[in-house]
Motif scaffolding. Sequence first.
Motif, short mmCIF file in Angstrom:
data_model
loop_
_atom_site.label_atom_id
_atom_site.label_comp_id
_atom_site.label_asym_id
_atom_site.label_seq_id
_atom_site.Cartn_x
_atom_site.Cartn_y
_atom_site.Cartn_z
N ASP A 32 30.40 -5.17 -44.85
CA ASP A 32 29.08 -5.36 -45.48
C ASP A 32 29.18 -6.47 -46.53
O ASP A 32 29.11 -6.23 -47.73
CB ASP A 32 28.61 -4.05 -46.10
CG ASP A 32 27.21 -4.14 -46.68
OD1 ASP A 32 26.51 -5.17 -46.46
OD2 ASP A 32 26.82 -3.19 -47.38
N VAL A 33 29.34 -7.70 -46.07
CA VAL A 33 29.64 -8.82 -46.97
C VAL A 33 28.51 -9.11 -47.96
O VAL A 33 28.78 -9.57 -49.08
CB VAL A 33 30.01 -10.09 -46.19
CG1 VAL A 33 31.31 -9.90 -45.45
CG2 VAL A 33 28.91 -10.51 -45.24
N GLU A 34 27.28 -8.83 -47.59
CA GLU A 34 26.18 -9.08 -48.52
C GLU A 34 26.25 -8.20 -49.76
O GLU A 34 25.67 -8.54 -50.80
CB GLU A 34 24.83 -8.91 -47.81
CG GLU A 34 24.55 -10.02 -46.82
CD GLU A 34 23.28 -9.78 -46.04
OE1 GLU A 34 22.29 -10.46 -46.36
OE2 GLU A 34 23.29 -8.93 -45.14
N ALA A 35 26.98 -7.09 -49.68
CA ALA A 35 27.11 -6.18 -50.82
C ALA A 35 28.33 -6.51 -51.70
O ALA A 35 28.50 -5.90 -52.75
CB ALA A 35 27.20 -4.73 -50.33
N TYR A 36 29.16 -7.47 -51.33
CA TYR A 36 30.35 -7.80 -52.13
C TYR A 36 30.02 -8.05 -53.60
O TYR A 36 30.75 -7.57 -54.46
CB TYR A 36 31.07 -9.01 -51.55
CG TYR A 36 32.04 -8.72 -50.41
CD1 TYR A 36 31.76 -7.78 -49.43
CD2 TYR A 36 33.22 -9.43 -50.31
CE1 TYR A 36 32.64 -7.54 -48.39
CE2 TYR A 36 34.11 -9.20 -49.27
CZ TYR A 36 33.82 -8.26 -48.31
OH TYR A 36 34.69 -8.03 -47.29
N PRO A 37 28.96 -8.78 -53.92
CA PRO A 37 28.69 -9.02 -55.36
C PRO A 37 28.44 -7.73 -56.15
O PRO A 37 28.58 -7.73 -57.37
CB PRO A 37 27.44 -9.90 -55.34
CG PRO A 37 27.48 -10.59 -54.02
CD PRO A 37 28.05 -9.56 -53.07
N GLN A 38 28.11 -6.63 -55.48
CA GLN A 38 27.87 -5.36 -56.16
C GLN A 38 29.17 -4.72 -56.65
O GLN A 38 29.16 -3.93 -57.59
CB GLN A 38 27.13 -4.39 -55.24
CG GLN A 38 25.76 -4.87 -54.86
CD GLN A 38 25.14 -4.00 -53.78
OE1 GLN A 38 25.59 -2.88 -53.51
NE2 GLN A 38 24.10 -4.51 -53.13
N TRP A 39 30.29 -5.02 -56.00
CA TRP A 39 31.54 -4.37 -56.38
C TRP A 39 32.68 -5.35 -56.69
O TRP A 39 33.69 -4.94 -57.26
CB TRP A 39 31.99 -3.35 -55.33
CG TRP A 39 32.19 -3.89 -53.94
CD1 TRP A 39 31.26 -3.91 -52.94
CD2 TRP A 39 33.39 -4.45 -53.39
NE1 TRP A 39 31.81 -4.47 -51.80
CE2 TRP A 39 33.12 -4.80 -52.05
CE3 TRP A 39 34.67 -4.70 -53.89
CZ2 TRP A 39 34.07 -5.38 -51.21
CZ3 TRP A 39 35.62 -5.28 -53.06
CH2 TRP A 39 35.31 -5.61 -51.74
N TRP A 40 32.52 -6.61 -56.34
CA TRP A 40 33.57 -7.60 -56.59
C TRP A 40 32.99 -8.66 -57.53
O TRP A 40 32.27 -9.55 -57.11
CB TRP A 40 34.01 -8.24 -55.29
CG TRP A 40 35.34 -8.94 -55.32
CD1 TRP A 40 35.96 -9.48 -56.40
CD2 TRP A 40 36.19 -9.16 -54.21
NE1 TRP A 40 37.16 -10.03 -56.03
CE2 TRP A 40 37.33 -9.85 -54.68
CE3 TRP A 40 36.11 -8.85 -52.85
CZ2 TRP A 40 38.38 -10.23 -53.85
CZ3 TRP A 40 37.15 -9.24 -52.03
CH2 TRP A 40 38.27 -9.92 -52.52
N PRO A 41 33.30 -8.57 -58.83
CA PRO A 41 32.64 -9.42 -59.84
C PRO A 41 32.75 -10.92 -59.59
O PRO A 41 31.85 -11.66 -59.95
CB PRO A 41 33.34 -9.04 -61.15
CG PRO A 41 34.05 -7.77 -60.89
CD PRO A 41 34.29 -7.67 -59.42
#
Length: 153
Positions: A32-41
């Motif tokens: 789910d690459v679009e959600a990376y900014p939610q958990w990877w600063p």
Amino acid sequence: MADWQRTLHRYRFRSEWRLSAPPRAVFAVLEDVEAYPQWWPQVRRVTRVDGRSGTASFRSLLPYVLTVTATEMRRDPDTGVLEIAMRGDLEGFARWTVGAAGGGTRAVFEQEVEVHKLSMRRLALPGRPFFLANHTLMMRAGRRGLASRLTRG
């Protein structure tokens, strides 16, 4: 350009993360690459372009942003492999391999890239140790973020 100069712009990374969640759960978060900014600063932005590609921007401790266009090359939940080709400030590939290990998951990140961002190319020799350290910090934060994301569900 001489081979030794070209080598200054190439990087090969490998990180191994041990996680307490099952492999399928880890794979689901990583795909789910679009959600990376939610958990990877350090992953500042991911924008899907179509069903197989998108753009992403990264920034860690050092004051530069890397932007790439990523194209999915492989997504195989049965073998736990996710792989992308990148072009832009970085050109090459990145791959996750996710598998069972000791009651949890072993996630291996491998990346081989050549830097195209002009400012980083100009600073290739004196900056290399800092670029490597910057990547290490980014990966540590990513592992912590992923572990937290998996705990939250």
